[in-house]
Design an enzyme around this catalytic site. Structure first.
Site, PDB file in Angstrom:
ATOM      1  N   GLU A 238     -55.000 -13.038 -13.791  1.00  0.00           N
ATOM      2  CA  GLU A 238     -53.892 -13.934 -13.435  1.00  0.00           C
ATOM      3  C   GLU A 238     -53.655 -13.828 -11.933  1.00  0.00           C
ATOM      4  O   GLU A 238     -53.716 -12.739 -11.381  1.00  0.00           O
ATOM      5  CB  GLU A 238     -52.652 -13.472 -14.217  1.00  0.00           C
ATOM      6  CG  GLU A 238     -51.408 -14.233 -13.941  1.00  0.00           C
ATOM      7  CD  GLU A 238     -51.561 -15.713 -14.256  1.00  0.00           C
ATOM      8  OE1 GLU A 238     -51.893 -16.051 -15.396  1.00  0.00           O
ATOM      9  OE2 GLU A 238     -51.361 -16.527 -13.319  1.00  0.00           O
TER      10      GLU A 238
ATOM     11  N   ASN B 273     -57.129  -9.873  -4.285  1.00  0.00           N
ATOM     12  CA  ASN B 273     -55.981  -9.174  -3.695  1.00  0.00           C
ATOM     13  C   ASN B 273     -56.401  -8.347  -2.474  1.00  0.00           C
ATOM     14  O   ASN B 273     -55.660  -8.237  -1.509  1.00  0.00           O
ATOM     15  CB  ASN B 273     -55.288  -8.295  -4.738  1.00  0.00           C
ATOM     16  CG  ASN B 273     -54.277  -9.106  -5.553  1.00  0.00           C
ATOM     17  OD1 ASN B 273     -54.120 -10.306  -5.340  1.00  0.00           O
ATOM     18  ND2 ASN B 273     -53.603  -8.447  -6.475  1.00  0.00           N
TER      19      ASN B 273
ATOM     20  N   CYS C  31     -48.386  -5.139  -6.411  1.00  0.00           N
ATOM     21  CA  CYS C  31     -49.787  -5.544  -6.601  1.00  0.00           C
ATOM     22  C   CYS C  31     -50.692  -5.159  -5.442  1.00  0.00           C
ATOM     23  O   CYS C  31     -51.536  -4.275  -5.588  1.00  0.00           O
ATOM     24  CB  CYS C  31     -49.853  -7.037  -6.848  1.00  0.00           C
ATOM     25  SG  CYS C  31     -48.848  -7.551  -8.248  1.00  0.00           S
TER      26      CYS C  31
ATOM     27  N   LYS D 196     -51.115  -1.220  -4.497  1.00  0.00           N
ATOM     28  CA  LYS D 196     -51.759  -0.379  -5.529  1.00  0.00           C
ATOM     29  C   LYS D 196     -53.153  -0.902  -5.888  1.00  0.00           C
ATOM     30  O   LYS D 196     -54.038  -0.125  -6.259  1.00  0.00           O
ATOM     31  CB  LYS D 196     -50.871  -0.199  -6.767  1.00  0.00           C
ATOM     32  CG  LYS D 196     -50.594  -1.456  -7.558  1.00  0.00           C
ATOM     33  CD  LYS D 196     -51.218  -1.448  -8.945  1.00  0.00           C
ATOM     34  CE  LYS D 196     -50.834  -2.687  -9.695  1.00  0.00           C
ATOM     35  NZ  LYS D 196     -51.775  -3.246 -10.581  1.00  0.00           N
TER      36      LYS D 196
ATOM     37  N   LYS E  17     -40.489  -9.323  -0.854  1.00  0.00           N
ATOM     38  CA  LYS E  17     -40.714 -10.669  -0.323  1.00  0.00           C
ATOM     39  C   LYS E  17     -39.528 -11.527  -0.738  1.00  0.00           C
ATOM     40  O   LYS E  17     -38.792 -11.162  -1.672  1.00  0.00           O
ATOM     41  CB  LYS E  17     -42.039 -11.256  -0.842  1.00  0.00           C
ATOM     42  CG  LYS E  17     -42.053 -11.550  -2.331  1.00  0.00           C
ATOM     43  CD  LYS E  17     -43.410 -11.978  -2.828  1.00  0.00           C
ATOM     44  CE  LYS E  17     -43.626 -13.456  -2.669  1.00  0.00           C
ATOM     45  NZ  LYS E  17     -44.823 -13.932  -3.393  1.00  0.00           N
TER      46      LYS E  17
ATOM     47  N   ARG F 203     -40.464  -2.786  -5.553  1.00  0.00           N
ATOM     48  CA  ARG F 203     -41.632  -1.901  -5.563  1.00  0.00           C
ATOM     49  C   ARG F 203     -42.333  -1.934  -4.211  1.00  0.00           C
ATOM     50  O   ARG F 203     -42.660  -2.980  -3.693  1.00  0.00           O
ATOM     51  CB  ARG F 203     -42.608  -2.293  -6.682  1.00  0.00           C
ATOM     52  CG  ARG F 203     -42.127  -1.862  -8.054  1.00  0.00           C
ATOM     53  CD  ARG F 203     -43.059  -2.353  -9.139  1.00  0.00           C
ATOM     54  NE  ARG F 203     -43.084  -3.799  -9.235  1.00  0.00           N
ATOM     55  CZ  ARG F 203     -43.951  -4.492  -9.972  1.00  0.00           C
ATOM     56  NH1 ARG F 203     -44.865  -3.857 -10.677  1.00  0.00           N
ATOM     57  NH2 ARG F 203     -43.898  -5.796 -10.019  1.00  0.00           N
TER      58      ARG F 203
HETATM   59  C1  UGA Z   1     -50.030 -11.090  -4.993  1.00  0.00           C
HETATM   60  C2  UGA Z   1     -51.117 -12.182  -4.911  1.00  0.00           C
HETATM   61  O1  UGA Z   1     -50.792 -13.085  -3.847  1.00  0.00           O
HETATM   62  C3  UGA Z   1     -51.203 -12.956  -6.229  1.00  0.00           C
HETATM   63  O2  UGA Z   1     -52.253 -13.905  -6.170  1.00  0.00           O
HETATM   64  C4  UGA Z   1     -51.487 -11.964  -7.365  1.00  0.00           C
HETATM   65  O3  UGA Z   1     -51.543 -12.606  -8.613  1.00  0.00           O
HETATM   66  C5  UGA Z   1     -50.385 -10.910  -7.390  1.00  0.00           C
HETATM   67  O4  UGA Z   1     -50.332 -10.239  -6.113  1.00  0.00           O
HETATM   68  C6  UGA Z   1     -50.712  -9.931  -8.480  1.00  0.00           C
HETATM   69  O5  UGA Z   1     -51.700  -9.210  -8.348  1.00  0.00           O
HETATM   70  O6  UGA Z   1     -50.039  -9.942  -9.514  1.00  0.00           O
HETATM   71  P1  UGA Z   1     -47.350 -11.103  -4.806  1.00  0.00           P
HETATM   72  O7  UGA Z   1     -47.470  -9.607  -4.814  1.00  0.00           O
HETATM   73  O8  UGA Z   1     -46.364 -11.759  -5.702  1.00  0.00           O
HETATM   74  O9  UGA Z   1     -48.782 -11.757  -5.179  1.00  0.00           O
HETATM   75  O10 UGA Z   1     -46.978 -11.551  -3.332  1.00  0.00           O
HETATM   76  P2  UGA Z   1     -47.734 -12.177  -2.081  1.00  0.00           P
HETATM   77  O11 UGA Z   1     -47.216 -13.531  -1.854  1.00  0.00           O
HETATM   78  O12 UGA Z   1     -49.186 -11.980  -2.158  1.00  0.00           O
HETATM   79  O13 UGA Z   1     -47.158 -11.243  -0.925  1.00  0.00           O
HETATM   80  C7  UGA Z   1     -47.467  -9.852  -0.889  1.00  0.00           C
HETATM   81  C8  UGA Z   1     -46.874  -9.208   0.329  1.00  0.00           C
HETATM   82  O14 UGA Z   1     -47.551  -9.656   1.507  1.00  0.00           O
HETATM   83  C9  UGA Z   1     -45.387  -9.482   0.574  1.00  0.00           C
HETATM   84  O15 UGA Z   1     -44.770  -8.264   0.928  1.00  0.00           O
HETATM   85  C10 UGA Z   1     -45.387 -10.465   1.730  1.00  0.00           C
HETATM   86  O16 UGA Z   1     -44.234 -10.360   2.509  1.00  0.00           O
HETATM   87  C11 UGA Z   1     -46.625 -10.008   2.506  1.00  0.00           C
HETATM   88  N1  UGA Z   1     -47.220 -11.068   3.367  1.00  0.00           N
HETATM   89  C12 UGA Z   1     -47.751 -12.181   2.801  1.00  0.00           C
HETATM   90  C13 UGA Z   1     -47.300 -10.865   4.734  1.00  0.00           C
HETATM   91  O17 UGA Z   1     -46.854  -9.826   5.276  1.00  0.00           O
HETATM   92  N2  UGA Z   1     -47.898 -11.822   5.515  1.00  0.00           N
HETATM   93  C14 UGA Z   1     -48.419 -12.957   4.987  1.00  0.00           C
HETATM   94  O18 UGA Z   1     -48.949 -13.775   5.755  1.00  0.00           O
HETATM   95  C15 UGA Z   1     -48.344 -13.147   3.603  1.00  0.00           C
END
Ligand code: UGA
Length: 437
Positions: A150, A210, A262, A265, A324, A331
């Site tokens: 997913e 990821n 996600c 880890k 975010k 977490r």
């Molecule tokens: C992430 C992946 O984007 C999803 O595709 C995946 O399904 C999910 O993990 C998972 O494995 O379940 P998520 O953890 O919800 O999703 O959040 P992201 O939007 O990926 O952001 C992750 C982190 O990166 C946040 O702390 C965000 O602030 C940071 N981020 C994101 C940045 O620092 N810079 C960016 O340009 C983008």
């Protein structure tokens, strides 16, 4: 189709609702009685825009029912999705597979031989093969198992589930893949691409995706370190390199870095698994990705110390503590980490968040909760924007200036209008940028 979803955390709750929305008859299984009661009442135990309403709709439509453990309702299902968590094992880089193995084992004794079990949890490559053997031993027949990673993101979980970029199916048999394609038929009809592959590759797709996203974020944060040392501007740099189609502008936002349940880890678990497979060196660069990411948090703590002389007894307001925006997930949150570390250095830290203060209940009593922005800003010596909620982007820079003697703000996410804040008399420090006044 009759579908069961085992584990109703972030992934499972969203998936169960999404499956019901597609018209399937869904039974969700959640052993945690508190979570189950909340879900049955139509309240998600976490914040996810739009999902509460969708859950309520599906519960009242009768397409979604919720139970505490596998029973006869589960035995009647054609497809079973395993959606339990795979957190980082304490004291190790490895993923903890206890919940996946336990869910599979329990499910195995309720299975019909013709039903298909589908793993959605993020797992180290090779897990599905082990799970299939264990489940088949318990069931007494060859369990049909497939994998279907997913890719949903918190904050846009339901949209991502109903309109994903792609559906990935890892299967040992074409018949199993066919069954799974039937589940997603409405999405396939909408043109969502579906890739059918071997199971090991499908397990790898998720951690590889990821890891790539984490690497992209750390790449731009590494550029921020260089920019800070050389007087360059990372935001302009990202804009310029992102216009190259081959690079792309998404996930090139520098700042406090990635957190959540996600990305951190998953890169660690991937390194651990690669070492087990004897190819640790191949992805050892992910160690650097992790370290660059964590150094951004150090940088903000150091900036606070440099700017304030010492942070001891100073009032610091941290805007946003979830990992975010549009999520209350704490977490591995970079903003929360910075807040805790400043409190550990003797600062009087106040935290504000539109949604996540409830999730903080009973934890980290050293952090003061600011109920509103005015209470947060009052007499603050330093403001740190830790999470880019739109509420913070919309703050009028003149609004709270009179409440503080020292108008000092660190933009940890590069979302504030620098010129407007500076014009309102604030000293603004933006990570990786040469815009400081
Ligand atoms: C992430 C992946 O984007 C999803 O595709 C995946 O399904 C999910 O993990 C998972 O494995 O379940 P998520 O953890 O919800 O999703 O959040 P992201 O939007 O990926 O952001 C992750 C982190 O990166 C946040 O702390 C965000 O602030 C940071 N981020 C994101 C940045 O620092 N810079 C960016 O340009 C983008």
């Amino acid at each position: 189709m009759r579908i069961s979803v085992i584990g109703l955390g972030y992934l499972g709750a969203t998936h169960a609702v999404a499956m019901a929305k597609l018209g399937h008859q869904v039974v969700g299984v959640e052993p945690d009685s508190k979570k189950l009661a909340s879900l049955k009442a139509g309240n998600l135990p976490f914040y996810e825009p739009g999902l509460d309403e969708a859950l309520q709709q599906e519960l009242s439509s009768g397409r979604l029912t919720l139970v505490s453990s596998p029973g006869p309702e589960i035995a009647a299902c054609d497809i079973h999705f395993i959606c339990v968590g795979t957190p980082q094992l304490a004291g190790s880089d490895e993923a903890d597979l206890t919940y996946v193995m336990a869910a599979g084992t329990e499910l195995a004794s309720h299975l019909r031989p013709d039903s298909v079990v589908v793993g959605k949890s993020t797992v180290p490559v090779g897990t599905a093969a082990k799970l299939r053997t264990t489940m088949s031993e318990v069931a007494g027949f060859d369990v049909r198992l497939a994998w279907n990673p997913e890719f949903l993101r918190e904050g846009t979980a339901l949209e991502d589930s109903l309109a994903p970029d792609r559906i990935v199916i890892g299967a040992w048999s074409q018949d199993d893949a066919k069954e799974l394609r039937r589940v997603y038929q409405p999405l396939l009809d909408n043109g969502v691409p579906c890739l059918v592959m071997d199971v090991a590759t499908s397990e790898l797709v998720k951690v590889a995706a990821n890891s790539f996203l984490a690497t992209k974020i750390s790449f731009i944060n590494a550029m921020a370190e260089v920019a800070e040392a050389s007087g360059a501007d990372t935001v302009r740099l990202a804009e310029a390199i992102g216009m190259d189609d081959r690079i792309g502008s998404k996930f090139l936002r520098n700042g406090l870095g990635f957190g959540g349940g996600c990305l951190p880890k998953d890169i660690r678990g991937f390194m651990a698994r690669a070492r087990e497979l004897g190819v640790g060196e191949s992805i050892e660069f992910l160690r650097q990705v992790d370290q660059v990411n964590l150094r951004r948090r150090d940088r903000v703590v150091e900036l606070a110390q440099t700017e304030l002389g010492s942070v001891e007894h100073k009032i610091v307001l941290v805007l946003g503590i979830s990992f975010k925006p549009d999520s209350d997930d704490l977490r591995d949150s970079p903003a929360l980490d910075v807040a805790k570390r400043l409190a550990g250095l003797g600062a009087q830290v106040r935290v504000h968040d539109p949604e996540a203060l409830e999730a903080l209940e009973g934890r980290h009593p050293q952090l003061e909760r600011a109920d509103d922005l005015e209470a947060g800003f009052r007499n603050a010596d330093l403001v740190i924007l830790g999470t880019e909620w739109s509420e913070y982007k919309a703050i009028e820079p003149k609004a709270f200036g009179d409440l503080v003697a020292n108008k000092l703000i660190i933009d940890g996410r590069n979302v504030l209008d620098v010129a407007a804040w500076q014009a309102a008399g604030w000293r603004l420090i933006a990570l990786g940028r040469n815009v400081h006044n």
